[in-house]
Design an enzyme around this catalytic site. Structure first.
Site, PDB file in Angstrom:
ATOM      1  N   SER A  27      39.779 142.957 129.078  1.00  0.00           N
ATOM      2  CA  SER A  27      38.619 143.232 129.535  1.00  0.00           C
ATOM      3  C   SER A  27      38.220 142.043 130.271  1.00  0.00           C
ATOM      4  CB  SER A  27      37.564 143.655 128.493  1.00  0.00           C
ATOM      5  OG  SER A  27      37.251 142.621 127.514  1.00  0.00           O
ATOM      6  N   GLY A  28      37.054 142.298 131.016  1.00  0.00           N
ATOM      7  CA  GLY A  28      36.502 141.233 131.946  1.00  0.00           C
ATOM      8  C   GLY A  28      34.734 141.261 131.517  1.00  0.00           C
ATOM      9  N   ASP A 251      41.153 130.390 129.677  1.00  0.00           N
ATOM     10  CA  ASP A 251      40.113 130.878 128.760  1.00  0.00           C
ATOM     11  C   ASP A 251      39.977 129.877 127.470  1.00  0.00           C
ATOM     12  OD1 ASP A 251      42.245 132.094 127.508  1.00  0.00           O
ATOM     13  OD2 ASP A 251      41.656 133.942 128.285  1.00  0.00           O
ATOM     14  N   THR A 252      41.217 129.676 126.945  1.00  0.00           N
ATOM     15  CA  THR A 252      41.188 128.627 125.514  1.00  0.00           C
ATOM     16  C   THR A 252      40.666 127.315 125.714  1.00  0.00           C
ATOM     17  OG1 THR A 252      43.095 130.383 124.961  1.00  0.00           O
ATOM     18  CG2 THR A 252      42.539 128.360 123.624  1.00  0.00           C
ATOM     19  N   ASN A 310      50.500 129.603 120.024  1.00  0.00           N
ATOM     20  CA  ASN A 310      50.033 130.833 120.357  1.00  0.00           C
ATOM     21  C   ASN A 310      50.617 131.859 119.359  1.00  0.00           C
ATOM     22  OD1 ASN A 310      49.426 133.394 121.950  1.00  0.00           O
ATOM     23  ND2 ASN A 310      50.216 132.407 123.827  1.00  0.00           N
ATOM     24  N   GLY A 438      36.305 136.948 120.335  1.00  0.00           N
ATOM     25  CA  GLY A 438      36.057 138.382 119.714  1.00  0.00           C
ATOM     26  C   GLY A 438      36.301 138.439 118.200  1.00  0.00           C
TER      27      GLY A 438
END
Length: 504
Positions: A27-28, A251-252, A310, A438
């Site tokens: 998602s964005g 993003d991390t 990861n 999330g």
């Protein structure tokens, strides 16, 4: 717990306005952030789905669709800012890592970018390692071996002459500004970046026969990439002088910048589609023990090192739910679907109900290796999870609650192992774990993580990535403090987390 983000009241009173484009693998969203020296608030103005598409037997990203959604979101951001009596001062972009698009000599995107979930990179691993030994790769890049790392994907390209590769956030920035740069935190995930020098490992480009100018020049978080193209400004309603500013475009990197830590002795888990589990360091760990443990040394904001692994993530849960939803709808009734027979339709499709049922499952159930390559591709994950349990001599029923509990128990166990290894390999002492993203909304996962690690867990903020994105922009504009410690203090004050203490 079933939400995907957080929206807060209008931010006009909190400070100056910035737009964060934050896109994950599923998602964005486009978020207007208001930041000052004492507070940061977010307002989600546009959400959209993301996912792989199959084309000619390969898995790709619908980049054209993503860019259209970004433009829609930026138009919404302009409207929001105008209603608040302000303007968007700059835009920052973050996405997942490793994937890229190829431009031709005229700067046109040649095709939809491949997804890391496509198997083409794995087929190139052996050939790459024939040219560059794994020990040499790690000693220079410090990068965790993953079969979809960028260098393996590039090795699958038939012809790169005259072409240029732009990582996904850099490709979006190029479409907005016409400027080509490679942001350093994402560059560090390619397998072609020198972890000590902070520059491209040109010897590896040469060894793999890749063009020397394959990637554009590097840029650091906080530096300006460019200003909006005229057509982008006209379409979005943003002023033409609006800057696109480099943030932690992986993003991390942005998420870790917004970890609300009050001491340096913390571990973090950026929990989403994947789980990024590690510690923040000032120097990479390039030892053989680190390589064998498959830890990565990725670049963070301000030249820090994100020393992490990861680990499998909530993709396991979301893809399982997608399978059950298809079973329910295809069958026409939950009762006719074997795997969903014990839950009603509302319960099956409601994550909070499913997690409540999973919490009631017995302690000590079966576990899986959440890092197994068997779980990377989309498809019927519940069946693959049961097969993995059966292969180890265990048993796992078809009830969704049992499968979910197996997933979360397995994730928590993997987190505990990884945190312990990070502490041992880096020498970093730890007294708390911060879960952001999330997964911080998943109360069961947070509690299981505290229990498995024996350390207190602080959950939140959910939108850590967007907060980090906005705060780096605000700092570049002089609207926020200069140090990461001060930025994290703002996050802790604006978005207090929930603490989970070990119970077992």
């Amino acid at each position: 717990m079933s939400g995907v983000g957080e929206a807060v009241p209008g931010p006009a009173s909190a400070g100056r306005l910035f737009a964060a484009v934050d896109i994950g693998a599923s998602s964005g969203r486009v978020i207007v952030g208001s930041a000052g020296h004492e507070a940061a608030q977010l307002h989600v103005v546009h959400r959209f789905p993301n996912g792989v598409i199959e084309r000619h037997g390969s898995l790709h990203w619908d980049f054209a669709g993503l860019f259209a959604e970004v433009l829609t979101g930026l138009a919404a951001a302009a409207e929001f800012a105008a209603a608040a009596g302000g303007v968007i001062e700059s835009i920052g972009i973050d996405t997942w890592a490793v994937d890229y698009g190829l431009l031709d000599a005229e700067g046109k995107l040649l095709s939809q970018p491949f997804s890391y979930r496509d198997g083409r990179g794995a087929a190139q691993v052996a050939g790459v390692h024939e040219r560059i030994a794994t020990e040499r790769l790690y000693a220079t890049t410090g990068l965790q071996h993953l079969p979809f790392n960028t260098l393996y994907q590039l090795a699958a390209e038939p012809d790169l002459a005259g072409k240029q590769a732009l990582l996904i956030p850099d490709l979006l920035a190029y479409m907005l500004t016409g400027a080509r740069r490679t942001e350093s935190t994402n560059a560090s995930t390619t397998g072609l970046f020198d972890a000590v020098a902070g520059e491209w490992a040109t010897e590896f480009l040469t060894a793999l026969g890749l063009p020397a100018e394959l990637f554009p020049p590097l840029i650091e978080p906080g530096e300006t990439i460019g200003t909006l193209l005229t057509e982008v400004a006209e379409r979005t309603g943003l002023v033409a002088t609006t800057k696109v500013v480099a943030v932690g475009s992986h993003d991390t990197a942005s998420a870790v910048a917004a970890v609300p830590a009050t001491s340096p002795n913390f571990a973090y888990i950026s929990s989403g589609t994947w789980s990024l589990v590690g510690v923040e360091l000032h120097h990479p760990v390039l030892s053989e023990a680190s390589r064998l443990a498959n830890f990565t040394n990725e670049r963070g904001v301000d030249g820090t090192i994100r020393y992490l692994r990861n680990v499998g993530g909530l993709w396991l849960l979301s893809e399982s739910m997608r399978t059950w939803e298809h079973e329910v709808y295809d069958a026409g009734t939950p009762a006719s679907s074997a795997s969903s027979a014990t839950l009603s339709l509302p319960e099956l499709l409601d994550l909070s109900e499913l997690l409540a049922a999973a919490a009631a499952e017995p302690v000590g159930g079966p576990r899986i290796d959440v890092d197994s390559a068997d779980f990377i591709a989309p498809g019927n994950l519940p069946e693959r999870i049961r097969a993995a349990v059966n292969a180890t001599g265990g048993t796992l029923g078809t009830r969704p609650a049992a499968v979910v509990r197996c997933i979360l128990d397995s994730l928590a166990a993997a987190y505990a192992t990884t945190v312990a290894q990070a502490q041992e390999l880096s020498g970093q002492q730890l007294d708390v774990i911060h879960i952001v993203g999330g997964g911080s909304q998943n109360r069961l996962l947070c509690q299981l993580t505290a229990d498995a690690t024996g350390l207190p867990v602080v959950a939140g903020p959910v939108e850590a990535t967007a907060l980090g994105n906005v705060l780096i922009q605000a700092r570049a504009a002089g609207a926020a403090p200069s140090s990461l410690t001060e930025l994290r203090t703002i996050v802790a004050a604006s978005h207090p987390g929930i603490q989970y203490l070990p119970q077992h």
